[in-house]
Design a protein around this motif. Structure first.
Motif, PDB file in Angstrom:
ATOM      1  N   VAL A  26     -36.536  26.123  16.194  1.00  0.00           N
ATOM      2  CA  VAL A  26     -35.884  27.119  15.493  1.00  0.00           C
ATOM      3  C   VAL A  26     -36.210  28.921  15.870  1.00  0.00           C
ATOM      4  CG1 VAL A  26     -35.897  25.906  13.367  1.00  0.00           C
ATOM      5  CG2 VAL A  26     -38.181  27.330  13.798  1.00  0.00           C
ATOM      6  N   TRP A  27     -35.685  29.803  15.558  1.00  0.00           N
ATOM      7  CA  TRP A  27     -36.094  31.116  15.593  1.00  0.00           C
ATOM      8  C   TRP A  27     -37.126  31.303  14.556  1.00  0.00           C
ATOM      9  CZ3 TRP A  27     -32.859  34.176  19.053  1.00  0.00           C
ATOM     10  CH2 TRP A  27     -31.828  33.648  19.491  1.00  0.00           C
ATOM     11  N   GLU A  28     -37.866  32.418  14.550  1.00  0.00           N
ATOM     12  CA  GLU A  28     -38.971  32.825  13.608  1.00  0.00           C
ATOM     13  C   GLU A  28     -38.902  34.052  13.384  1.00  0.00           C
ATOM     14  OE1 GLU A  28     -42.701  31.152  15.212  1.00  0.00           O
ATOM     15  OE2 GLU A  28     -41.768  29.076  15.465  1.00  0.00           O
ATOM     16  N   TRP A  29     -39.179  34.194  12.014  1.00  0.00           N
ATOM     17  CA  TRP A  29     -39.537  35.504  11.503  1.00  0.00           C
ATOM     18  C   TRP A  29     -40.768  36.267  12.215  1.00  0.00           C
ATOM     19  CZ3 TRP A  29     -36.097  38.402   9.156  1.00  0.00           C
ATOM     20  CH2 TRP A  29     -35.053  37.731   8.023  1.00  0.00           C
ATOM     21  N   THR A  30     -40.885  37.516  12.442  1.00  0.00           N
ATOM     22  CA  THR A  30     -41.989  38.470  12.620  1.00  0.00           C
ATOM     23  C   THR A  30     -42.097  39.397  11.619  1.00  0.00           C
ATOM     24  OG1 THR A  30     -40.938  39.788  14.246  1.00  0.00           O
ATOM     25  CG2 THR A  30     -41.734  37.929  15.257  1.00  0.00           C
ATOM     26  N   GLU A  31     -43.420  39.921  11.510  1.00  0.00           N
ATOM     27  CA  GLU A  31     -43.582  40.959  10.492  1.00  0.00           C
ATOM     28  C   GLU A  31     -42.800  42.280  10.485  1.00  0.00           C
ATOM     29  OE1 GLU A  31     -47.374  43.437  10.876  1.00  0.00           O
ATOM     30  OE2 GLU A  31     -47.841  41.912   9.319  1.00  0.00           O
ATOM     31  N   ASP A  32     -42.498  42.710  11.750  1.00  0.00           N
ATOM     32  CA  ASP A  32     -41.866  43.954  12.351  1.00  0.00           C
ATOM     33  C   ASP A  32     -40.493  43.595  12.776  1.00  0.00           C
ATOM     34  OD1 ASP A  32     -43.264  43.074  14.173  1.00  0.00           O
ATOM     35  OD2 ASP A  32     -43.900  45.180  15.199  1.00  0.00           O
ATOM     36  N   PHE A  33     -39.950  42.566  12.323  1.00  0.00           N
ATOM     37  CA  PHE A  33     -38.685  42.152  13.062  1.00  0.00           C
ATOM     38  C   PHE A  33     -37.656  43.070  13.384  1.00  0.00           C
ATOM     39  CE2 PHE A  33     -37.714  41.967   8.725  1.00  0.00           C
ATOM     40  CZ  PHE A  33     -36.104  42.330   8.597  1.00  0.00           C
ATOM     41  N   ASN A  34     -37.421  44.205  12.596  1.00  0.00           N
ATOM     42  CA  ASN A  34     -36.403  44.889  12.595  1.00  0.00           C
ATOM     43  C   ASN A  34     -36.843  46.382  13.442  1.00  0.00           C
ATOM     44  OD1 ASN A  34     -37.838  46.061  10.561  1.00  0.00           O
ATOM     45  ND2 ASN A  34     -36.319  46.549   9.126  1.00  0.00           N
ATOM     46  N   SER A  35     -37.793  46.163  13.949  1.00  0.00           N
ATOM     47  CA  SER A  35     -38.388  47.494  14.837  1.00  0.00           C
ATOM     48  C   SER A  35     -38.263  47.277  16.479  1.00  0.00           C
ATOM     49  CB  SER A  35     -39.462  47.926  14.414  1.00  0.00           C
ATOM     50  OG  SER A  35     -40.648  47.103  14.948  1.00  0.00           O
ATOM     51  N   VAL A  36     -37.602  46.031  16.567  1.00  0.00           N
ATOM     52  CA  VAL A  36     -37.386  45.596  18.097  1.00  0.00           C
ATOM     53  C   VAL A  36     -36.715  46.442  19.113  1.00  0.00           C
ATOM     54  CG1 VAL A  36     -37.767  43.276  17.450  1.00  0.00           C
ATOM     55  CG2 VAL A  36     -35.343  44.435  17.606  1.00  0.00           C
ATOM     56  N   MET A  37     -35.949  47.400  18.467  1.00  0.00           N
ATOM     57  CA  MET A  37     -35.152  48.429  19.360  1.00  0.00           C
ATOM     58  C   MET A  37     -35.816  49.830  19.426  1.00  0.00           C
ATOM     59  SD  MET A  37     -32.599  46.835  20.641  1.00  0.00           S
ATOM     60  CE  MET A  37     -31.394  45.243  20.378  1.00  0.00           C
ATOM     61  N   LEU A  38     -36.864  49.912  18.979  1.00  0.00           N
ATOM     62  CA  LEU A  38     -37.390  51.259  18.806  1.00  0.00           C
ATOM     63  C   LEU A  38     -38.026  51.699  19.887  1.00  0.00           C
ATOM     64  CD1 LEU A  38     -38.303  53.240  16.579  1.00  0.00           C
ATOM     65  CD2 LEU A  38     -40.637  52.111  16.364  1.00  0.00           C
ATOM     66  N   GLY A  39     -37.866  52.906  20.243  1.00  0.00           N
ATOM     67  CA  GLY A  39     -37.970  53.456  21.681  1.00  0.00           C
ATOM     68  C   GLY A  39     -39.133  54.324  21.503  1.00  0.00           C
ATOM     69  N   GLY A  40     -39.835  54.730  20.619  1.00  0.00           N
ATOM     70  CA  GLY A  40     -40.858  55.885  20.458  1.00  0.00           C
ATOM     71  C   GLY A  40     -42.199  54.914  20.512  1.00  0.00           C
ATOM     72  N   GLU A  41     -43.282  55.696  20.612  1.00  0.00           N
ATOM     73  CA  GLU A  41     -44.719  55.101  21.052  1.00  0.00           C
ATOM     74  C   GLU A  41     -45.003  54.304  19.850  1.00  0.00           C
ATOM     75  OE1 GLU A  41     -46.467  55.027  23.962  1.00  0.00           O
ATOM     76  OE2 GLU A  41     -44.572  55.713  24.813  1.00  0.00           O
ATOM     77  N   ASN A  42     -44.771  54.878  18.578  1.00  0.00           N
ATOM     78  CA  ASN A  42     -45.065  54.100  17.538  1.00  0.00           C
ATOM     79  C   ASN A  42     -44.038  53.271  16.620  1.00  0.00           C
ATOM     80  OD1 ASN A  42     -46.341  53.197  15.039  1.00  0.00           O
ATOM     81  ND2 ASN A  42     -47.078  55.125  14.482  1.00  0.00           N
ATOM     82  N   ARG A  43     -44.112  51.937  16.545  1.00  0.00           N
ATOM     83  CA  ARG A  43     -43.096  51.326  15.875  1.00  0.00           C
ATOM     84  C   ARG A  43     -42.779  51.674  14.529  1.00  0.00           C
ATOM     85  NH1 ARG A  43     -45.810  47.285  18.403  1.00  0.00           N
ATOM     86  NH2 ARG A  43     -46.286  46.278  16.412  1.00  0.00           N
ATOM     87  N   GLY A  44     -43.725  52.234  13.890  1.00  0.00           N
ATOM     88  CA  GLY A  44     -43.741  52.629  12.531  1.00  0.00           C
ATOM     89  C   GLY A  44     -43.173  54.168  12.331  1.00  0.00           C
ATOM     90  N   ASP A  45     -42.851  54.841  13.364  1.00  0.00           N
ATOM     91  CA  ASP A  45     -42.431  56.204  13.401  1.00  0.00           C
ATOM     92  C   ASP A  45     -41.125  56.223  12.762  1.00  0.00           C
ATOM     93  OD1 ASP A  45     -41.934  58.629  13.880  1.00  0.00           O
ATOM     94  OD2 ASP A  45     -42.132  58.750  15.908  1.00  0.00           O
ATOM     95  N   ALA A  46     -40.988  56.680  11.515  1.00  0.00           N
ATOM     96  CA  ALA A  46     -39.768  56.847  11.054  1.00  0.00           C
ATOM     97  C   ALA A  46     -38.699  57.862  11.591  1.00  0.00           C
ATOM     98  CB  ALA A  46     -39.778  57.233   9.431  1.00  0.00           C
ATOM     99  N   GLY A  47     -39.317  58.949  12.540  1.00  0.00           N
ATOM    100  CA  GLY A  47     -38.501  59.769  13.104  1.00  0.00           C
ATOM    101  C   GLY A  47     -37.840  59.220  14.158  1.00  0.00           C
ATOM    102  N   SER A  48     -38.009  58.034  14.657  1.00  0.00           N
ATOM    103  CA  SER A  48     -37.453  57.541  15.699  1.00  0.00           C
ATOM    104  C   SER A  48     -36.158  56.280  15.105  1.00  0.00           C
ATOM    105  CB  SER A  48     -38.329  56.533  16.701  1.00  0.00           C
ATOM    106  OG  SER A  48     -39.589  57.450  17.210  1.00  0.00           O
ATOM    107  N   ASP A  49     -35.768  56.370  14.261  1.00  0.00           N
ATOM    108  CA  ASP A  49     -34.647  55.370  13.488  1.00  0.00           C
ATOM    109  C   ASP A  49     -33.552  55.249  14.510  1.00  0.00           C
ATOM    110  OD1 ASP A  49     -36.492  54.542  11.661  1.00  0.00           O
ATOM    111  OD2 ASP A  49     -35.737  55.663   9.939  1.00  0.00           O
TER     112      ASP A  49
END
Length: 281
Positions: A209-232
């Motif tokens: 199966v495919w599997e969920w990850t904690e931060d599944f919707n940040s896979v395309m983030l281009g900034g240094e910090n995946r939690g950086d809202a400014g990189s949406d």
């Protein structure tokens, strides 16, 4: 040689990703579960079968960073969470039963293959991976037993191993195995532990199966910090794909595209999860 069929599937995933994420930012936000949810250790017997994953680094498919460091060791479930495990969970926590769950936490596909709230359909294997569960539900299950969902980096780090190497991504047979699995039907109905055991001692990272990850919707983030809202602006669609480090790795490319098409309340037929546990220092 990657077939035109695989490339077409990849293109479809990427198109789906773009369309699903053309929504307002406020509807995309994940209302996180409160820390004081009342989840404690589930009062039922569950086999905690985990293996040690040693810290290290890897080069992700996406992003501007050449290497990601995993600074700490952690424990990962050997198998995905099973139907039997999840039946026990919903019996203990009625708010996560199909008839009770709030729509903001799980869409209409949630546990849709079950006979009722606490019973599997006839012929559904207890030892098959649970699917049709949302990110919120998977997260709640992990909290209930003191684990958490793996981060995308943790999952990818473990998943790049085959039977003999902790990094088999340059092995053509490794990628071909994954691509061939993508074309198979109904593998989610199979029992856990029937695929190969990788170098870490983990089963079913690919082939079930495919599997969920904690931060599944940040896979395309281009900034240094995946939690950086400014990189949406880099989070979805073509802007993320341009930063792919290995455009020939279609197996991973399709996986990342699938993740980016998801919302936290989606419940998908071939999407399950497993947990990880931090090691106390």
């Amino acid at each position: 040689m990657i077939s035109k069929k695989c490339m077409l599937i990849c293109f479809i995933f990427m198109t789906l990703s773009c369309k699903r994420n053309e929504i307002k930012e406020d509807t995309e936000a994940k209302p996180a579960l409160k820390e004081n949810t009342g989840y404690t250790s589930i009062p039922f017997s569950i086999i905690e079968n985990r293996v040690l994953i040693k810290k290290g680094n890897y080069t992700p498919l996406y992003g501007t960073k050449k290497s990601v460091d995993l600074a700490d060791d952690f424990m990962m479930d050997v198998y995905p969470v099973t139907n039997a495990n999840y039946v026990a969970f919903v019996k203990c926590y009625p708010q996560w039963r199909r008839s009770n769950v709030k729509k903001m936490f799980a869409d209409g596909n949630y546990l849709t293959t079950w006979k009722n709230d606490t019973t599997l359909e006839v012929g559904q294997l207890p030892n098959a991976p649970v699917t049709n569960v949302s990110w919120f539900a998977a997260n709640a299950y992990c909290k209930s037993i003191g684990t958490r969902l793996p981060t995308m980096d943790e999952w990818e780090y473990v998943a790049m191993a085959n039977e003999n190497s902790t990094d088999a991504r340059k092995d053509s047979t490794y990628n071909q195995y994954i691509l061939e699995w993508y074309e198979k039907q109904d593998t989610y109905k199979n029992e856990v532990g029937k695929t190969y055991k990788n170098r870490w001692g983990v089963y079913d990272m690919h082939g079930l199966v495919w599997e969920w990850t904690e931060d599944f919707n940040s896979v395309m983030l281009g900034g240094e910090n995946r939690g950086d809202a400014g990189s949406d602006k880099n989070l979805f669609c073509g802007s993320g794909s341009l930063s792919a480090n290995d455009l020939m790795n279609y197996a991973a490319f399709m996986r990342y595209a699938f993740r980016s098409s998801m919302k936290a309340n989606y419940a998908v037929q071939n999407l399950g999860f497993r947990g990880v546990k931090d090691i106390k220092k």
